[in-house]
Design a protein around this motif. Structure first.
Motif, mmCIF file in Angstrom:
data_model
loop_
_atom_site.group_PDB
_atom_site.id
_atom_site.type_symbol
_atom_site.label_atom_id
_atom_site.label_comp_id
_atom_site.label_asym_id
_atom_site.label_seq_id
_atom_site.Cartn_x
_atom_site.Cartn_y
_atom_site.Cartn_z
ATOM 1 N N ASN A 633 44.066 44.601 52.210
ATOM 2 C CA ASN A 633 42.958 44.200 51.334
ATOM 3 C C ASN A 633 43.715 42.616 50.703
ATOM 4 O OD1 ASN A 633 41.236 45.898 52.052
ATOM 5 N ND2 ASN A 633 41.167 47.031 49.929
ATOM 6 N N ASP A 634 45.103 43.034 50.060
ATOM 7 C CA ASP A 634 45.724 41.950 49.182
ATOM 8 C C ASP A 634 46.234 41.084 50.351
ATOM 9 O OD1 ASP A 634 45.476 43.361 47.034
ATOM 10 O OD2 ASP A 634 47.482 44.399 46.922
ATOM 11 N N VAL A 636 44.742 40.189 53.346
ATOM 12 C CA VAL A 636 43.583 39.295 53.803
ATOM 13 C C VAL A 636 43.116 38.414 52.853
ATOM 14 C CG1 VAL A 636 41.282 39.539 54.632
ATOM 15 C CG2 VAL A 636 42.899 40.862 55.514
ATOM 16 N N GLU A 637 43.147 38.936 51.686
ATOM 17 C CA GLU A 637 42.627 37.978 50.410
ATOM 18 C C GLU A 637 43.488 37.030 50.316
ATOM 19 O OE1 GLU A 637 39.948 37.915 48.469
ATOM 20 O OE2 GLU A 637 39.299 39.937 48.821
ATOM 21 N N SER A 638 44.816 37.011 50.268
ATOM 22 C CA SER A 638 45.691 36.100 49.933
ATOM 23 C C SER A 638 45.899 34.843 51.086
ATOM 24 C CB SER A 638 47.093 36.531 49.936
ATOM 25 O OG SER A 638 47.697 37.210 50.969
ATOM 26 N N LEU A 640 43.129 34.261 53.114
ATOM 27 C CA LEU A 640 42.120 33.261 53.212
ATOM 28 C C LEU A 640 41.714 32.469 51.979
ATOM 29 C CD1 LEU A 640 41.484 34.967 55.612
ATOM 30 C CD2 LEU A 640 39.128 35.289 54.764
ATOM 31 N N ASN A 641 42.273 32.943 50.668
ATOM 32 C CA ASN A 641 42.221 32.297 49.477
ATOM 33 C C ASN A 641 43.102 31.029 49.606
ATOM 34 O OD1 ASN A 641 40.507 33.998 48.375
ATOM 35 N ND2 ASN A 641 41.972 35.168 47.111
ATOM 36 N N LYS A 642 44.266 31.233 50.035
ATOM 37 C CA LYS A 642 45.102 30.062 50.500
ATOM 38 C C LYS A 642 44.482 28.698 51.272
ATOM 39 C CE LYS A 642 49.293 28.107 50.107
ATOM 40 N NZ LYS A 642 48.898 26.960 51.161
ATOM 41 N N GLN A 660 33.134 36.134 51.994
ATOM 42 C CA GLN A 660 33.648 37.405 51.751
ATOM 43 C C GLN A 660 33.168 38.472 52.607
ATOM 44 O OE1 GLN A 660 34.979 38.051 48.703
ATOM 45 N NE2 GLN A 660 35.096 35.886 48.403
ATOM 46 N N LYS A 663 35.631 38.555 55.027
ATOM 47 C CA LYS A 663 37.050 39.389 54.408
ATOM 48 C C LYS A 663 36.748 40.788 54.646
ATOM 49 C CE LYS A 663 38.417 35.976 50.800
ATOM 50 N NZ LYS A 663 38.485 36.009 49.563
ATOM 51 N N LYS A 664 35.361 41.132 54.574
ATOM 52 C CA LYS A 664 35.153 42.598 54.664
ATOM 53 C C LYS A 664 35.441 43.222 56.000
ATOM 54 C CE LYS A 664 31.420 45.806 53.871
ATOM 55 N NZ LYS A 664 29.969 46.025 53.346
ATOM 56 N N LYS A 667 39.256 43.192 56.955
ATOM 57 C CA LYS A 667 39.780 44.229 56.391
ATOM 58 C C LYS A 667 39.587 45.660 56.991
ATOM 59 C CE LYS A 667 39.593 42.484 51.749
ATOM 60 N NZ LYS A 667 38.764 42.283 50.325
#
Length: 682
Positions: A633-634, A636-638, A640-642, A660, A663-664, A667
């Motif tokens: 989770n962390d 994928v978030e890092s 795509l957020n970057k 979002q 992302k789901k 994951k």
């Protein structure tokens, strides 16, 4: 002058669209009928749907085609036949008879008998030439009127059955001899007259035809008249009989009076305004909602070309016989446009085209309603056109909609189903069969305009294709990575409603540029030897960055479509080759960041944005050690957020909500790939 040339060059794309717009407008107007359109729609046997109609001017009531045909047929039946007669022929035949009689009948007969026979022979001649003997066999009714001319002057009138044909000679002789009880001499007299009788009637075909034509020319095409302000028909009244003929006469009178030569230019101008307005709406739609299509002149030309084809087919059928207008497969238009673009563009173009055709087809409201409903059904039902069964199912649904809508209109107009025109349902079936022609048509358009449909994408997705086989042999690690990215991207596209087939194909080919230097990429370094150890960071970064340019070159050599090459161009956007940048930064703090950045462009569609996300996540996931749900989770978030912080998706029409959702999906897919399980207590 130079500034003008520069301005024209800068705006050449807009100039081309203007030229295309003008030429398409005039071509469609040229195809349209060169007269105005009667503002009322009506059909024989159906109720009058408009308001009460009063005569706008005085006009004559024209006879129907059936009435005119009936009158002309009666004239043809009653028109006489003209024959020229030779009046000297009977005298000549009598003279020859007297000579032949003296030779045939000997003196053994008594004087009275001889006299009786001679008188019988003369009676036969009088009967034969009472009206005349024909010189040929003719096929005319027995009661047909005949006028016999002598020196171009009428001598007598009779019926054709009274004229004697050569094969009737024996019958006339027998009839005359029976009156005198001399029938046993019939054979002798028949033999005698066989050589004596000379035809004296000749059919004057030219004069007969001229007289007939003069009578036909005198046929009146009208019967009665309608005075101005006279009530022609009331609302709801059934259009039949004399009412129908009066309405047809009024429509024809409009064509001859209202739509005359002096108004021709105004009519053409009005048509031009309407067509230009419709096409302008299409261009404005493209500019506002499909800017990428609007900026591509080939795609705009393709859309206008399809509109012209549909107008051409429909006008041809209307000119031939408007009853067959429903044979034209109008639904091919949204099918084709959806295959190459999207459903919204296909439906909008379909509606614009149907509105244009409503100007020329009969019963325009009914036609437009049926075609627009059919177009909506086409857009809603057709998905994955490359699957043959889907097309057949969709065509069946379209045909059913035609059936239902036409039946409803017919009942509304007629009030019953007793006079239902079953042949119209046959036209709908033919239309459905013609719609199946869309498959070869799509293939032809692909070759002609260089576009790509889902059918071609399906062929490109075959991993046994030559290029993908070469990739799997040359860079097996890259090939495996591409397969994983394709699976992730397809799932993400399905989640947000993007083109899953397109993004899958783009994922399969996005890294083909790595075939040029496969060992410089970690996924292909099976031996553990890293050639980058012997290169400067800047050189290593250049090799990594160049796989995008190399991929485009390979794609062009293998004739990959532009839509697929877009994924090669954009899958790294303008991101940084971070590892080698940091390595160089340790050596030279003044390093230029631009030297370690991909040239771009950034993703400019949902599909290209999805590929960038999935490519980055899949590649980086190989570095995960002892992955857990929290780590994934962390992770994928890092990533795509970057990418979002770097504005990589700023040009793509993708929303935060869709990101979002992606992302789901990523994951979940990564969790499945690493076979994560819930830890149960011992």
């Amino acid at each position: 002058m130079k500034n003008l040339i520069n301005a024209l060059y800068r705006n050449h794309s807009l100039g081309y669209k203007l030229l295309l717009f003008v030429s398409t407008t005039f071509l469609i107007v040229y195809l349209f009928p060169k007269s105005g359109k009667f503002k009322y729609n009506f059909e024989k046997g159906k109720p009058w749907q408009s308001e009460n109609l009063y005569a706008p001017f005085n006009f004559a009531i024209k006879k129907s085609d059936a009435e005119l045909a009936s009158e002309k047929q009666k004239i043809k039946e009653n028109s006489p036949l003209y024959f020229n007669v030779n009046s000297t022929t009977p005298k000549l035949v009598k003279t020859n008879f007297e000579k032949a009689f003296a030779t045939m009948f000997t003196d053994s007969l008594s004087a009275s008998k001889r006299f009786q026979l001679e008188q019988a022979g003369l009676n036969i001649i009088d009967n034969l030439y009472e009206f005349g003997v024909l010189n040929d066999d003719f096929v005319f009714p027995e009661t047909k009127k005949v006028i016999i001319l002598e020196d171009r002057v009428e001598k007598q009138q009779t019926q054709f059955g009274n004229l004697v044909e050569e094969d009737e000679l024996s019958a006339v002789i027998t009839r005359v001899l029976e009156k005198s009880n001399l029938q046993h001499y019939a054979t002798a007299f028949t033999s005698l007259f066989f050589d004596l009788v000379i035809p004296n009637l000749e059919y004057n075909k030219t004069f007969s035809a001229r007289v007939l034509q003069e009578e036909l020319d005198q046929v009146a095409f009208t019967r009665g008249s309608v005075e101005r302000e006279t009530l022609i028909i009331s609302k709801g009244e059934v259009v039949e009989g004399i009412k129908f003929q009066i309405l047809k006469s009024l429509e024809a009178e409009y064509e001859s009076q209202v739509w005359n030569k002096s108004n021709y230019n105004w009519i053409v101008f009005a048509y031009t305004l309407l067509v230009a307005l419709a096409l302008l709406m299409l261009l404005l739609f493209l500019k506002k909602y499909r800017l990428s299509v609007f900026e591509n002149n080939v795609k705009v030309t393709f859309i206008f070309f399809n509109v012209i084809i549909m107008v051409l087919l429909t006008t041809f059928v209307v000119d031939y016989n408007s009853q067959y207008v429903y044979v034209v497969p109008i639904c091919i238009l949204p099918l084709v446009l959806k295959a190459f673009f999207d459903a919204r563009l296909g439906l909008f173009t379909h509606v614009i085209t149907v509105l244009l055709l409503g100007l020329i087809v009969p019963n325009s409201y009914e036609y437009m309603f049926l075609q627009i409903i059919a177009g909506i059904v086409t857009i809603l039902t057709v998905s994955e056109l490359y699957k043959r069964a889907n097309l057949f199912i969709s065509v069946g649904q379209i045909t059913l909609i035609y059936f239902v809508a036409y039946f409803a209109f017919f009942v509304i107009h007629e009030g019953s189903v007793e006079t239902l025109k079953w042949e119209t349902f046959g036209l709908f079936i033919l239309c459905g069969l013609a719609t199946l022609f869309v498959q070869p048509l799509i293939y032809a358009f692909e070759k002609l305009f260089g576009l790509v449909s889902d059918v071609s994408l399906l062929e490109l997705s075959d991993t046994n294709s030559k290029l993908l086989k070469e990739l799997s042999n040359t860079a097996p690690g890259t090939f495996h990575h591409s397969l994983n990215v394709a699976n992730l991207a397809e799932a993400a596209a399905n989640e947000i409603g993007a083109n899953a087939m397109l993004v899958r194909v783009g994922a399969l080919y996005h890294d083909i540029g790595k075939m040029k230097n496969p060992t410089y990429f970690t996924e292909n370094q099976a031996t553990g030897i890293n050639p980058h150890d012997e290169l400067a960071p800047l050189e290593s970064a250049a090799i990594i960055i160049n796989h995008v340019i190399d991929g485009i070159e390979i794609a062009r050599k293998n004739n990959l479509p532009d839509r697929v090459m877009d994924f090669i161009r954009t899958h790294h956007g303008t991101s940084l080759v971070y590892y080698f940048f940091k390595k160089e930064e340790e050596r030279d703090p003044q390093v230029k960041r631009e030297d370690f950045m991909y040239p771009g462009p950034k993703p400019f569609s949902k599909e290209t944005a999805i590929l960038m996300m999935c490519d980055s996540v899949e590649a980086a996931s190989k570095s995960l050690k002892e992955p857990t749900s929290a780590k994934i989770n962390d992770f994928v978030e890092s990533i795509l957020n970057k990418q979002m912080q770097d504005d990589q998706f700023i040009n793509a029409n993708i929303t935060f909500k869709e990101i979002q959702s992606i992302k789901k999906v990523l994951k979940q897919k990564l969790a499945n790939i690493y076979h994560l399980r819930i830890e149960y207590p011992e």
